[in-house]
Design a protein around this motif. Sequence first.
Motif, mmCIF file in Angstrom:
data_model
loop_
_atom_site.group_PDB
_atom_site.id
_atom_site.type_symbol
_atom_site.label_atom_id
_atom_site.label_comp_id
_atom_site.label_asym_id
_atom_site.label_seq_id
_atom_site.Cartn_x
_atom_site.Cartn_y
_atom_site.Cartn_z
ATOM 1 N N GLU A 179 32.949 7.519 -6.321
ATOM 2 C CA GLU A 179 31.606 7.810 -5.658
ATOM 3 C C GLU A 179 30.458 7.573 -6.931
ATOM 4 O O GLU A 179 29.608 7.044 -6.909
ATOM 5 N N GLU A 180 30.720 8.128 -8.309
ATOM 6 C CA GLU A 180 30.145 8.432 -9.243
ATOM 7 C C GLU A 180 30.070 6.945 -9.916
ATOM 8 O O GLU A 180 28.870 6.496 -10.318
ATOM 9 N N THR A 181 31.033 6.181 -9.990
ATOM 10 C CA THR A 181 31.261 4.577 -10.433
ATOM 11 C C THR A 181 30.255 3.988 -9.718
ATOM 12 O O THR A 181 29.365 3.278 -10.018
ATOM 13 N N ALA A 182 30.357 3.793 -8.450
ATOM 14 C CA ALA A 182 29.507 3.194 -7.333
ATOM 15 C C ALA A 182 27.988 3.566 -7.737
ATOM 16 O O ALA A 182 27.345 2.599 -7.611
ATOM 17 N N ALA A 183 27.793 5.046 -7.773
ATOM 18 C CA ALA A 183 26.581 5.299 -7.818
ATOM 19 C C ALA A 183 25.668 4.660 -9.201
ATOM 20 O O ALA A 183 24.545 4.192 -9.205
ATOM 21 N N LEU A 184 26.445 4.432 -10.239
ATOM 22 C CA LEU A 184 26.046 3.897 -11.801
ATOM 23 C C LEU A 184 25.787 2.481 -11.249
ATOM 24 O O LEU A 184 24.655 2.026 -11.641
ATOM 25 N N VAL A 185 26.737 1.823 -10.788
ATOM 26 C CA VAL A 185 26.642 0.584 -10.421
ATOM 27 C C VAL A 185 25.379 0.055 -9.743
ATOM 28 O O VAL A 185 24.555 -0.792 -10.000
ATOM 29 N N LYS A 186 25.536 0.868 -8.496
ATOM 30 C CA LYS A 186 24.133 0.630 -7.816
ATOM 31 C C LYS A 186 22.736 0.868 -8.436
ATOM 32 O O LYS A 186 21.721 0.116 -8.248
ATOM 33 N N GLU A 187 22.622 1.994 -9.461
ATOM 34 C CA GLU A 187 21.650 2.108 -10.226
ATOM 35 C C GLU A 187 21.031 1.221 -10.970
ATOM 36 O O GLU A 187 19.974 0.699 -11.169
ATOM 37 N N LEU A 188 22.275 0.773 -11.737
ATOM 38 C CA LEU A 188 21.968 -0.137 -12.965
ATOM 39 C C LEU A 188 21.875 -1.699 -12.348
ATOM 40 O O LEU A 188 21.024 -2.531 -13.262
ATOM 41 N N GLN A 189 22.548 -1.966 -11.438
ATOM 42 C CA GLN A 189 22.548 -3.461 -10.948
ATOM 43 C C GLN A 189 22.674 -4.143 -12.238
ATOM 44 O O GLN A 189 21.948 -5.319 -12.520
ATOM 45 N N PRO A 190 23.927 -4.451 -12.915
ATOM 46 C CA PRO A 190 24.062 -5.213 -14.140
ATOM 47 C C PRO A 190 24.203 -6.649 -13.725
ATOM 48 O O PRO A 190 24.837 -7.111 -12.650
ATOM 49 N N ASP A 191 23.729 -7.416 -14.774
ATOM 50 C CA ASP A 191 24.111 -8.765 -14.591
ATOM 51 C C ASP A 191 25.353 -9.226 -15.017
ATOM 52 O O ASP A 191 26.237 -10.014 -14.608
ATOM 53 N N HIS A 192 25.930 -8.436 -16.031
ATOM 54 C CA HIS A 192 27.029 -8.779 -16.786
ATOM 55 C C HIS A 192 27.851 -7.170 -16.826
ATOM 56 O O HIS A 192 27.248 -6.143 -17.093
ATOM 57 N N GLN A 197 40.865 0.509 -11.904
ATOM 58 C CA GLN A 197 40.504 -0.955 -11.536
ATOM 59 C C GLN A 197 39.951 -0.890 -10.270
ATOM 60 O O GLN A 197 39.084 -1.681 -9.923
ATOM 61 N N ILE A 198 40.465 -0.214 -9.313
ATOM 62 C CA ILE A 198 40.192 -0.079 -8.064
ATOM 63 C C ILE A 198 38.484 0.353 -7.949
ATOM 64 O O ILE A 198 37.788 -0.115 -7.133
ATOM 65 N N SER A 199 38.251 1.403 -8.578
ATOM 66 C CA SER A 199 37.108 2.210 -8.567
ATOM 67 C C SER A 199 35.852 1.042 -9.177
ATOM 68 O O SER A 199 34.920 1.019 -8.186
ATOM 69 N N ILE A 200 36.124 0.364 -10.075
ATOM 70 C CA ILE A 200 35.220 -0.682 -10.788
ATOM 71 C C ILE A 200 34.945 -1.848 -9.647
ATOM 72 O O ILE A 200 33.947 -2.171 -9.568
ATOM 73 N N LEU A 201 36.124 -2.231 -9.241
ATOM 74 C CA LEU A 201 36.010 -3.443 -8.273
ATOM 75 C C LEU A 201 35.415 -3.035 -7.093
ATOM 76 O O LEU A 201 34.474 -3.839 -6.466
ATOM 77 N N GLU A 202 35.440 -1.940 -6.590
ATOM 78 C CA GLU A 202 35.059 -1.407 -5.360
ATOM 79 C C GLU A 202 33.592 -1.476 -5.425
ATOM 80 O O GLU A 202 32.568 -1.748 -4.530
#
Length: 321
Positions: A60-73, A101-106
């Motif tokens: 949940e927290e990993t998804a929130a960070l990726v959603k917030e940042l919207q990284p290119d790389h 791995q599952i967390s970051i890929l999801e």
Amino acid sequence: MDKKVLITGGTGFAGSHLVEHLLEKGGFEIHVTSFGSAPTSVSALLPADRIHKLDITNEEETAALVKELQPDHIYHLAAIATVADSFTSPARSIVTNTLLQISILEAIRKHAPMACTLIIGSAQEYDFIGHDASGQINENHPLGAVSPYGVSKIDQDLLALSYFYSYNLQIIRVRPFNHIGELQTHHFAVASFAKQIADAEKNTPEGETAVIKVGNMTAVRDFCDVKDMVRAYAILMESGKVGEVYNAGSGVGYSMQAVLDMLVAQSKAKISVQTDPERMRPLDVPSIVADITKIKTLGWEPTIPLETTLRRVLTYWREQS
């Protein structure tokens, strides 16, 4: 606009050097994750709001960070990385690295499917026992890890490939061979040698001989400077083919004894070497050397001589002692 970069495990050994390299290149807004909250070398390189304390196994927290940042790389370096410890705590290595791995890929699948993502595997994935591995190993060599750590990296590698196949994520995979340099912990062999030598120089009375403890010294390994390795990561991010896997290493094998001899030759103390049974693994691969033909087609090859790297590593540990 600067490309937004997320480096998981970005305050660790390779991550710290990758941050430094990308800052030197310029054109990036760099964010890193850190499992702990203690200051690191990256604290002096990045603003505090770009260092994100995060347990990546928390989906949940990993998804929130990726959603917030919207990284290119995204460079996914976070992992439990010690081979030796995986023999004593196999469940921890396999379960944690798989969950990471599952967390970051999801998170990428749900919130940043167009982000170019570099997944860091390991040479430890290859089968160096059941198949002929007397020469250089290319990317088509069979997988077959001898350590729980290697098994965990196969899990990570194949999970990444499955997400590329199933969801068309922009994933590139790399299998780095041994890399060494400043900031690596003394749980790794070369850092351990250098630390013991530095401690001996500081604490051994003049005229006396210091004893340093070692494990299997006949093993042959492919050593690459971490600064060359992170340069490979950056080139793969820019030029690697999505869905492909690449070896990264020096292409040259050195015995652990030869590496130790190079370090001892630089020592200011008299050194005696003692084999420590506790440093011996249940099974140690005789030789691990990379075939780097594939990554060289992208314009990368290592440039820093091993002797130069070892000199820097020893200087680093002298400064720590």
